[in-house]
Write an enzyme that holds these catalytic residues in place. Structure first.
Site, PDB file in Angstrom:
ATOM      1  N   GLU A 113      10.056  -6.374  -5.721  1.00  0.00           N
ATOM      2  CA  GLU A 113       8.669  -6.536  -6.124  1.00  0.00           C
ATOM      3  C   GLU A 113       8.493  -6.284  -7.388  1.00  0.00           C
ATOM      4  O   GLU A 113       9.462  -5.366  -7.917  1.00  0.00           O
ATOM      5  CB  GLU A 113       7.661  -6.378  -5.113  1.00  0.00           C
ATOM      6  CG  GLU A 113       7.982  -6.898  -3.513  1.00  0.00           C
ATOM      7  CD  GLU A 113       6.879  -6.495  -2.436  1.00  0.00           C
ATOM      8  OE1 GLU A 113       5.958  -5.648  -2.942  1.00  0.00           O
ATOM      9  OE2 GLU A 113       6.990  -6.827  -1.343  1.00  0.00           O
ATOM     10  N   HIS A 241      -4.732  -7.844  -6.448  1.00  0.00           N
ATOM     11  CA  HIS A 241      -3.448  -8.565  -6.456  1.00  0.00           C
ATOM     12  C   HIS A 241      -3.279 -10.102  -7.151  1.00  0.00           C
ATOM     13  O   HIS A 241      -4.045 -10.778  -7.266  1.00  0.00           O
ATOM     14  CB  HIS A 241      -2.933  -8.993  -4.885  1.00  0.00           C
ATOM     15  CG  HIS A 241      -1.580  -9.049  -4.670  1.00  0.00           C
ATOM     16  ND1 HIS A 241      -0.762 -10.440  -5.161  1.00  0.00           N
ATOM     17  CD2 HIS A 241      -0.721  -8.450  -3.929  1.00  0.00           C
ATOM     18  CE1 HIS A 241       0.364 -10.458  -4.759  1.00  0.00           C
ATOM     19  NE2 HIS A 241       0.557  -9.040  -3.936  1.00  0.00           N
ATOM     20  N   ARG A 288       1.804  -4.738 -11.285  1.00  0.00           N
ATOM     21  CA  ARG A 288       0.489  -5.786 -10.715  1.00  0.00           C
ATOM     22  C   ARG A 288      -0.571  -5.397 -11.683  1.00  0.00           C
ATOM     23  O   ARG A 288      -1.312  -6.907 -11.946  1.00  0.00           O
ATOM     24  CB  ARG A 288       0.130  -4.872  -9.399  1.00  0.00           C
ATOM     25  CG  ARG A 288       0.152  -5.899  -8.372  1.00  0.00           C
ATOM     26  CD  ARG A 288      -0.183  -5.332  -6.982  1.00  0.00           C
ATOM     27  NE  ARG A 288       1.031  -5.493  -6.201  1.00  0.00           N
ATOM     28  CZ  ARG A 288       0.856  -5.306  -5.054  1.00  0.00           C
ATOM     29  NH1 ARG A 288       0.063  -4.533  -4.488  1.00  0.00           N
ATOM     30  NH2 ARG A 288       2.006  -5.600  -4.119  1.00  0.00           N
ATOM     31  N   HIS A 349      -7.321  -6.342  -3.609  1.00  0.00           N
ATOM     32  CA  HIS A 349      -6.224  -6.133  -2.722  1.00  0.00           C
ATOM     33  C   HIS A 349      -6.241  -4.730  -2.012  1.00  0.00           C
ATOM     34  O   HIS A 349      -5.942  -4.669  -1.004  1.00  0.00           O
ATOM     35  CB  HIS A 349      -5.142  -6.360  -3.279  1.00  0.00           C
ATOM     36  CG  HIS A 349      -3.831  -6.388  -2.543  1.00  0.00           C
ATOM     37  ND1 HIS A 349      -3.700  -7.079  -1.186  1.00  0.00           N
ATOM     38  CD2 HIS A 349      -2.746  -5.582  -2.555  1.00  0.00           C
ATOM     39  CE1 HIS A 349      -2.519  -6.800  -0.926  1.00  0.00           C
ATOM     40  NE2 HIS A 349      -1.824  -6.041  -1.651  1.00  0.00           N
ATOM     41  N   ARG A 384      -1.074   1.229  -7.909  1.00  0.00           N
ATOM     42  CA  ARG A 384      -0.054   1.291  -6.807  1.00  0.00           C
ATOM     43  C   ARG A 384       1.211   0.383  -7.086  1.00  0.00           C
ATOM     44  O   ARG A 384       1.013  -0.819  -7.461  1.00  0.00           O
ATOM     45  CB  ARG A 384      -0.477   1.131  -5.485  1.00  0.00           C
ATOM     46  CG  ARG A 384       0.460   1.074  -4.296  1.00  0.00           C
ATOM     47  CD  ARG A 384      -0.329   0.834  -3.034  1.00  0.00           C
ATOM     48  NE  ARG A 384      -0.878  -0.472  -3.060  1.00  0.00           N
ATOM     49  CZ  ARG A 384      -0.273  -1.391  -2.496  1.00  0.00           C
ATOM     50  NH1 ARG A 384       0.717  -1.463  -1.698  1.00  0.00           N
ATOM     51  NH2 ARG A 384      -0.660  -2.688  -2.292  1.00  0.00           N
ATOM     52  N   LEU A 390       2.383   1.323   2.911  1.00  0.00           N
ATOM     53  CA  LEU A 390       2.918   1.451   4.287  1.00  0.00           C
ATOM     54  C   LEU A 390       3.536   2.745   4.306  1.00  0.00           C
ATOM     55  O   LEU A 390       3.447   3.661   5.338  1.00  0.00           O
ATOM     56  CB  LEU A 390       3.462   0.343   4.680  1.00  0.00           C
ATOM     57  CG  LEU A 390       2.787  -1.040   4.980  1.00  0.00           C
ATOM     58  CD1 LEU A 390       3.628  -2.209   4.987  1.00  0.00           C
ATOM     59  CD2 LEU A 390       1.816  -1.126   6.005  1.00  0.00           C
TER      60      LEU A 390
HETATM   61  P1  FAD Z   1      -5.797  -0.167   8.333  1.00  0.00           P
HETATM   62  O1  FAD Z   1      -4.533  -0.712   8.716  1.00  0.00           O
HETATM   63  O2  FAD Z   1      -6.681  -1.075   7.399  1.00  0.00           O
HETATM   64  O3  FAD Z   1      -6.592   0.229   9.656  1.00  0.00           O
HETATM   65  C1  FAD Z   1      -7.928   0.378   9.203  1.00  0.00           C
HETATM   66  C2  FAD Z   1      -8.211   0.731  10.760  1.00  0.00           C
HETATM   67  O4  FAD Z   1      -9.492   1.557  10.704  1.00  0.00           O
HETATM   68  C3  FAD Z   1      -8.603  -0.267  11.436  1.00  0.00           C
HETATM   69  O5  FAD Z   1      -8.132  -0.111  13.151  1.00  0.00           O
HETATM   70  C4  FAD Z   1     -10.247  -0.237  11.778  1.00  0.00           C
HETATM   71  O6  FAD Z   1     -10.715  -0.766  12.887  1.00  0.00           O
HETATM   72  C5  FAD Z   1     -10.676   0.958  11.684  1.00  0.00           C
HETATM   73  N1  FAD Z   1     -11.749   1.304  11.139  1.00  0.00           N
HETATM   74  C6  FAD Z   1     -12.337   1.161   9.931  1.00  0.00           C
HETATM   75  N2  FAD Z   1     -13.638   1.634   9.885  1.00  0.00           N
HETATM   76  C7  FAD Z   1     -13.827   2.386  11.095  1.00  0.00           C
HETATM   77  C8  FAD Z   1     -15.150   2.773  11.635  1.00  0.00           C
HETATM   78  N3  FAD Z   1     -16.094   2.954  11.181  1.00  0.00           N
HETATM   79  N4  FAD Z   1     -14.910   3.318  12.950  1.00  0.00           N
HETATM   80  C9  FAD Z   1     -13.948   3.151  13.867  1.00  0.00           C
HETATM   81  N5  FAD Z   1     -12.731   2.601  13.082  1.00  0.00           N
HETATM   82  C10 FAD Z   1     -12.865   2.179  12.040  1.00  0.00           C
HETATM   83  N6  FAD Z   1       1.218  -2.548   1.563  1.00  0.00           N
HETATM   84  C11 FAD Z   1       2.426  -2.314   1.483  1.00  0.00           C
HETATM   85  O7  FAD Z   1       3.155  -0.998   1.479  1.00  0.00           O
HETATM   86  N7  FAD Z   1       3.388  -3.297   1.704  1.00  0.00           N
HETATM   87  C12 FAD Z   1       3.071  -4.591   1.707  1.00  0.00           C
HETATM   88  O8  FAD Z   1       3.614  -5.428   1.739  1.00  0.00           O
HETATM   89  C13 FAD Z   1       1.530  -4.840   1.835  1.00  0.00           C
HETATM   90  N8  FAD Z   1       0.788  -6.162   1.956  1.00  0.00           N
HETATM   91  C14 FAD Z   1      -0.180  -6.121   2.079  1.00  0.00           C
HETATM   92  C15 FAD Z   1      -0.852  -7.532   2.379  1.00  0.00           C
HETATM   93  C16 FAD Z   1      -2.175  -7.686   2.256  1.00  0.00           C
HETATM   94  C17 FAD Z   1      -2.769  -8.966   2.659  1.00  0.00           C
HETATM   95  C18 FAD Z   1      -2.987  -6.521   2.328  1.00  0.00           C
HETATM   96  C19 FAD Z   1      -4.481  -6.565   2.675  1.00  0.00           C
HETATM   97  C20 FAD Z   1      -2.461  -5.079   2.321  1.00  0.00           C
HETATM   98  C21 FAD Z   1      -1.179  -5.048   2.120  1.00  0.00           C
HETATM   99  N9  FAD Z   1      -0.525  -3.727   1.959  1.00  0.00           N
HETATM  100  C22 FAD Z   1       0.799  -3.721   1.841  1.00  0.00           C
HETATM  101  C23 FAD Z   1      -1.499  -2.562   1.681  1.00  0.00           C
HETATM  102  C24 FAD Z   1      -1.318  -2.103   3.362  1.00  0.00           C
HETATM  103  O9  FAD Z   1      -1.492  -2.992   4.117  1.00  0.00           O
HETATM  104  C25 FAD Z   1      -2.481  -1.073   3.699  1.00  0.00           C
HETATM  105  O10 FAD Z   1      -2.846  -0.185   2.740  1.00  0.00           O
HETATM  106  C26 FAD Z   1      -2.140  -0.060   4.977  1.00  0.00           C
HETATM  107  O11 FAD Z   1      -1.867  -1.277   5.875  1.00  0.00           O
HETATM  108  C27 FAD Z   1      -3.507   0.646   5.181  1.00  0.00           C
HETATM  109  O12 FAD Z   1      -3.143   1.277   6.666  1.00  0.00           O
HETATM  110  P2  FAD Z   1      -4.153   1.971   7.106  1.00  0.00           P
HETATM  111  O13 FAD Z   1      -3.575   2.539   8.403  1.00  0.00           O
HETATM  112  O14 FAD Z   1      -4.763   3.107   6.390  1.00  0.00           O
HETATM  113  O15 FAD Z   1      -5.484   1.099   7.358  1.00  0.00           O
HETATM  114  C1  SIN Z   2       2.918  -8.214  -1.473  1.00  0.00           C
HETATM  115  O1  SIN Z   2       3.484  -8.749  -0.346  1.00  0.00           O
HETATM  116  O2  SIN Z   2       2.766  -8.790  -2.492  1.00  0.00           O
HETATM  117  C2  SIN Z   2       1.942  -7.189  -1.113  1.00  0.00           C
HETATM  118  C3  SIN Z   2       2.564  -5.937  -1.082  1.00  0.00           C
HETATM  119  C4  SIN Z   2       1.825  -4.653  -1.475  1.00  0.00           C
HETATM  120  O3  SIN Z   2       0.526  -4.819  -1.338  1.00  0.00           O
HETATM  121  O4  SIN Z   2       2.352  -3.477  -1.480  1.00  0.00           O
END
Ligand code: FAD
Ligand code: SIN
Length: 527
Positions: A113, A241, A288, A349, A384, A390
């Protein structure tokens, strides 16, 4: 009702669940999420998870790529930690049943990427996040020591403030004792007491009009931590993004993964001309921030609402096999990506900033940890590198469990916390007061606090926001607590933090670009 758990985990994305699964070896865990276990940014991840796998790649190259993308603002210790601990984190995910694509020879299939000098992205087709989320959810559901609370919305974290003490940003040794939580199915507010609390509440996308994030991403954890006087930093670094599908009205915006550019897709203006080489020698695979700004500039110069992403020159069968979700989604809209250009536009994003944590995921509040997108480890710096988030979540979830489990025996529950007081509150007369204010925040942020900023726009944004803040705090005082009013308060806090920290940065760096200070300073003006 008061509930007691050794570990209170707020959030069920990759950060919250990997923490919960490991913490459950040491004590009882409550895992809360505000909708279902599965709805998270994690589920939406497409591209994958970066890790050094095979030669000629090595840790030094991945570290270098991360530092370059971060534009001089990364915390080197965090970068070293995450990248060197990546193979162990991947082993953890594999042990939880996550399935990454392999080639016929048994080697993992690696994507590349923007900003990566090597192929190092482990993936599951183009829906890696869904595969990770569902594997983790299966593990959680089968775990006897983890109690899951769906549709439970954390309102506030508990500190000495709830024991009647006056707390400021200068108060030493603030401690976290758990959280007040709204059960959205019964509308009751419960007190969850814990020895250790983890914020894993994810991103902030819904502060903007368009975002790739699902509806749960309203920055609740960061806003709660800020109200509790935790240190929150780097909020000005909001990542857009470059290539979300241009499909007005759809929220969240559908992402067209950067991996498709790693595979060979190129960006073109509406007249079919490639333009990225004008901006960066890495062309469509530049980091990005550079690609998003270049697209924004082309759209502004030409008065267009989108640019094209062209993957038509690649083998059609391979494209369909590697990117089945994108192929299907576009086809539903009448776009056959093997023959037609894909209309794309930059969209909010990711947030690089958040609740400041050290290498053990400790926040500035004792007994409170933060992991994942709501935290700021310093790994991403000012921008980032794709597919590093992840990874960061798994590495720091491990660090948090290791650190917290050592303290557990020395910590007690703090029983004197009073129940939530809703005396004198009533249902808001008109929900429109909340929904319209929410729309106004989105408008303010998208209009004035986007990819390119200026002092004038930021100041206008903060003035508008101050009115919304006063109105909303007033309403909150008088209202029965609901998810809607809490989220509105939270997005206002997040918008405020982004603008305030953007105003303090008198230079352009990474994702923060301002026409008033277009140069990057040698010495940073704000850290
Ligand atoms: P999340 O997975 O967002 O989980 C948040 C949790 O918190 C949820 O369960 C929600 O219900 C809970 N929550 C929030 N507020 C409250 C509250 N007040 N009370 C109780 N629960 C609450 N990153 C990569 O490394 N590779 C990728 O390919 C990639 N692709 C992406 C594609 C998209 C479309 C998006 C949106 C993001 C992408 N990212 C990628 C970024 C990455 O997915 C996220 O940064 C990561 O998944 C965040 O994980 P997290 O566990 O911190 O939060
Ligand atoms: C993507 O698949 O382009 C998103 C990857 C990321 O947000 O890290």
């Amino acid at each position: 009702m008061t509930r007691k758990f050794d570990f209170l985990v707020l959030g069920s994305g990759i950060a919250g669940i990997t923490f919960a699964l490991k913490a459950a070896k040491f004590g009882k865990v409550a895992l809360l999420c505000k909708t279902t276990l599965s709805e998270s940014n994690t589920s939406f991840a497409q591209g994958g998870i970066a890790t050094v796998m095979y030669e000629p790649d090595n840790f030094e190259k991945h570290i270098e790529d991360t530092l370059i993308a971060g534009d001089g603002h990364c915390n080197l210790a965090a970068v070293e930690k995450v990248i060197r601990e990546a193979p162990a984190a991947i082993e953890d995910l594999l042990s939880f049943g996550v399935d990454f694509d392999k080639q016929k020879n048994g080697h993992f299939d690696l994507h590349r990427e923007g900003g990566h000098s090597e192929f190092r992205i482990l993936h599951h087709k183009d829906n890696t996040g869904f595969e990770i989320q569902e594997s983790l959810v299966r593990q959680v559901k089968a775990h006897p020591e983890i109690e899951v609370f769906e549709y439970h919305f954390a309102i506030e974290i508990l500190t000495q403030h709830h024991l009647g003490e006056w707390i400021t940003h200068h108060t030493p040794n603030i401690e976290c004792y758990g959280a007040y939580v709204l059960d959205q199915q019964t509308n009751q507010i419960h007190t969850f007491l814990s020895k250790v609390t983890l914020l894993a509440t994810g991103g902030i996308g819904n502060v903007y009009l368009t975002t790739t994030n699902p509806g749960i991403a309203t920055g609740d954890g960061i806003a709660m931590a800020h109200r509790a006087r935790a240190i929150v930093k780097d909020m000005e670094f909001v990542q857009f993004h470059p290539t979300a599908l241009y499909h007005p009205g759809e929220k969240p915006s559908f992402l067209i993964t950067e991996a498709i550019r790693g595979y060979g897709a190129v960006l073109r203006t509406l007249n079919g001309k490639e333009f990225m080489l004008k901006y960066d020698e890495r062309g469509s695979l530049a980091p990005r921030d550079i690609v998003a700004r270049a697209i924004d500039n082309e759209m502004k110069i030409r008065g267009d609402n989108f640019v094209y992403l062209d993957v038509t020159q690649k083998d059609a069968q391979t494209t369909k096999r590697e990117f089945p979700t994108i192929y299907k989604k576009c086809l539903e809209l009448g776009i056959d990506i093997t023959k037609d250009y894909i209309p794309v536009t930059p969209t909010q994003h990711y947030l690089c900033g958040g609740v400041e944590v050290d290498l053990n995921a400790r926040t500035s509040i004792n007994r409170l940890y933060a992991v994942g997108e709501c935290s700021c480890t310093g790994l991403h710096g000012a921008n980032r590198l794709a597919s590093n988030s992840l990874l960061e979540a798994v590495v720091y979830a491990n660090a948090a469990v290791n650190d917290a489990s050592k303290q557990l025996d020395m910590l007690n529950f703090v029983d004197k916390i009073p129940d939530w007081n809703d005396e004198g509150t009533s249902l808001p007369e008109e929900m429109v007061l909340i929904t319209q204010s929410f729309r106004e925040v989105e408008q303010i942020m998208s209009t004035y606090v986007g990819i390119v900023r200026s002092n004038l726009r930021l100041k206008r944004a903060i003035h508008r926001l101050e009115i919304l803040y006063r109105e909303t705090e007033n309403l909150f005082e008088k209202s029965v607590v609901s998810r809607e009013i809490c989220e509105l308060r939270n997005v206002i806090s997040i918008a405020y933090l982004i603008i305030k920290q953007a105003l303090l940065r008198k230079e352009s760096r990474g994702l923060h670009y301002t026409v008033d200070y277009p140069e990057r300073m040698k010495k940073e003006t704000h850290r």
